[in-house]
Design an enzyme around this catalytic site. Sequence first.
Site, PDB file in Angstrom:
ATOM      1  N   ALA A 129      67.901  15.542  17.562  1.00  0.00           N
ATOM      2  CA  ALA A 129      67.426  16.923  17.408  1.00  0.00           C
ATOM      3  C   ALA A 129      66.000  16.969  17.933  1.00  0.00           C
ATOM      4  O   ALA A 129      65.195  16.078  17.657  1.00  0.00           O
ATOM      5  CB  ALA A 129      67.475  17.371  15.950  1.00  0.00           C
ATOM      6  N   ALA A 131      62.894  19.766  18.193  1.00  0.00           N
ATOM      7  CA  ALA A 131      62.403  21.100  17.846  1.00  0.00           C
ATOM      8  C   ALA A 131      60.994  21.280  18.398  1.00  0.00           C
ATOM      9  O   ALA A 131      60.486  20.456  19.153  1.00  0.00           O
ATOM     10  CB  ALA A 131      62.452  21.309  16.344  1.00  0.00           C
ATOM     11  N   SER A 132      60.342  22.341  17.991  1.00  0.00           N
ATOM     12  CA  SER A 132      59.048  22.687  18.571  1.00  0.00           C
ATOM     13  C   SER A 132      57.924  21.758  18.128  1.00  0.00           C
ATOM     14  O   SER A 132      56.956  21.556  18.841  1.00  0.00           O
ATOM     15  CB  SER A 132      58.685  24.126  18.198  1.00  0.00           C
ATOM     16  N   GLN A 135      60.678  15.600  16.954  1.00  0.00           N
ATOM     17  CA  GLN A 135      62.072  15.287  17.260  1.00  0.00           C
ATOM     18  C   GLN A 135      62.545  14.160  16.353  1.00  0.00           C
ATOM     19  O   GLN A 135      61.739  13.394  15.816  1.00  0.00           O
ATOM     20  CB  GLN A 135      62.258  14.921  18.728  1.00  0.00           C
ATOM     21  N   VAL A 136      63.872  14.079  16.181  1.00  0.00           N
ATOM     22  CA  VAL A 136      64.454  13.141  15.219  1.00  0.00           C
ATOM     23  C   VAL A 136      65.360  12.152  15.946  1.00  0.00           C
ATOM     24  O   VAL A 136      66.135  12.537  16.838  1.00  0.00           O
ATOM     25  CB  VAL A 136      65.260  13.895  14.137  1.00  0.00           C
ATOM     26  N   LYS A 153      61.656  10.849  12.112  1.00  0.00           N
ATOM     27  CA  LYS A 153      61.082  12.053  12.706  1.00  0.00           C
ATOM     28  C   LYS A 153      59.710  11.709  13.280  1.00  0.00           C
ATOM     29  O   LYS A 153      58.868  11.135  12.580  1.00  0.00           O
ATOM     30  CB  LYS A 153      60.949  13.154  11.645  1.00  0.00           C
ATOM     31  N   ASP A 288      62.168  27.152   5.863  1.00  0.00           N
ATOM     32  CA  ASP A 288      62.575  27.116   7.265  1.00  0.00           C
ATOM     33  C   ASP A 288      64.077  26.846   7.357  1.00  0.00           C
ATOM     34  O   ASP A 288      64.522  25.957   8.082  1.00  0.00           O
ATOM     35  CB  ASP A 288      61.780  26.036   8.008  1.00  0.00           C
TER      36      ASP A 288
END
Length: 512
Positions: A129, A131-132, A135-136, A153, A288
């Site tokens: 994943a 994201a902004s 990342q994971v 993460k 979120d």
Amino acid sequence: MGLAAYLRLARAGFVLAREGALSIFDNDALPPVMQAGVRFGRLFERGEVKRSGRVERLTRALNRLGPTYVKLGQTLATRPDIVGAEVAADLAVLQDKMDPFDDKLVPGLLAEALGARAEEFTDFSAPVAAASIAQVHKATLTDEDGRRTVAVKILRPGIRERFRADIESQYAGAKLAETLVPKLKRLRPVDVVATLDRSARIELDLRLEAAAISEFYENIKDDTGFVIPKVMWDFTSDTVLTTTWVDGIPIRDNAALDAAGVDRKALAKNLLQSFLRHTVRDGFFHADLHPGNLFADPKTQNIVAVDFGIMGRITRRERRFLADILYGFITRNYRLIAERHFEIGYVPRSQSIDEFALALRAIGEPQHGRRVSDISMAKVLGQLFATTELFEMQTRPELILLQKSMVLVEGVARALDPELDIWTISEPIVGDWVRRSAGPLGRLEELKDHFDTVVTTLGRLPAIASKAETALDDYERDKNSPDRKFNRFMLVSGFWLAAAVLLVALWRLLGL
């Protein structure tokens, strides 16, 4: 605020307008001044957008503009009722499918953050994943406790500097809005940006996210239906967060959920009730909850949540306010809602509580008995905006994150179950809390809070009295000092001298 911030703001406005961002809203639901602004901005729209109505490049535009704009896109992705189903689908890739940073940077980032312990990770995967903010990766960890699968993460390199540039332009926009449209001051846009700023600063330190997971885990450990991973503190720093690995079906994948036999209606109910339970009962909630952060376990039918970078916290007073507002809409007790708005300071005392209750009735009544899919949230928001202007309501920055989270949760629940009745599902959680808080136990807890406040204040009285006495002594000395008398004499003399000069100038100007 530097010129660079305004230039970035102007660039962002131009890019978004050109890619069709202003075309996705119902302009008729906006106030007149905003309608004019939207019409002007659409003059810069690309011809392709005007012809087709598609804004597929909006996702790339938000990505280019920076993390704060990506967060905006993530919220809009859950609201097809506002932006349309096609735009919502385009924006959904912002949730966990952004371009990852270079894998070659990962070993160095881990070594810098964890030192020698970084060598205990093996089988590091490509990003699962992105994201902004971070990342994971999936990895295998072998240490004194054995061999297990974990989620790692990692903060994006340079993201803090990029975010600061973005938030500066947001501050510039808020101040500009207050200057150009004075009526917007009551909404306190600068305070709203400050709230988002503080939230993002926390999100950019993964140790704070780890602490949030730990507290959240303690709060919900006895609950059912909603689970989260555990923190591995020995492998966590400000830029790296390691947790146990959790499996599940992405909550946005309705086809996969149906194929696995997951009850989507029950899942939607569970999500909404869990969020309300965390908010009203604990005052600490995941802020979120977009679809990229939610999974369903087909074996247990549990919701599995990840990514705790943004958490919300509200006080007992605010929890009571929220519960009473929701309960008022559920029971159609608009007088109760109006009273709570006045008590917490949302509406000035100079306004009429009866008229405000009537305005709330006009908003609430049309929503009862209707399916979520039949409600136009854009029109509801436009109605609320008009009501806030009419009654001079003030924005409460501490509730901004809660309001945004409720929008996200409702949007996700809507996608799972279009027939969802949010009022009926909310009543067991909200109603129980309201009845408890109004009962003897609730009154005792409220009395304890008041008692603690009184004790704290009494403990500070000696210091307050000492400071007051010192201030009075300073005032008396200052009042009788020769310098003060001289300054007063000079101020009065200067005033009359300026007045005399002005009279002489006028005399000569008029030729008298």
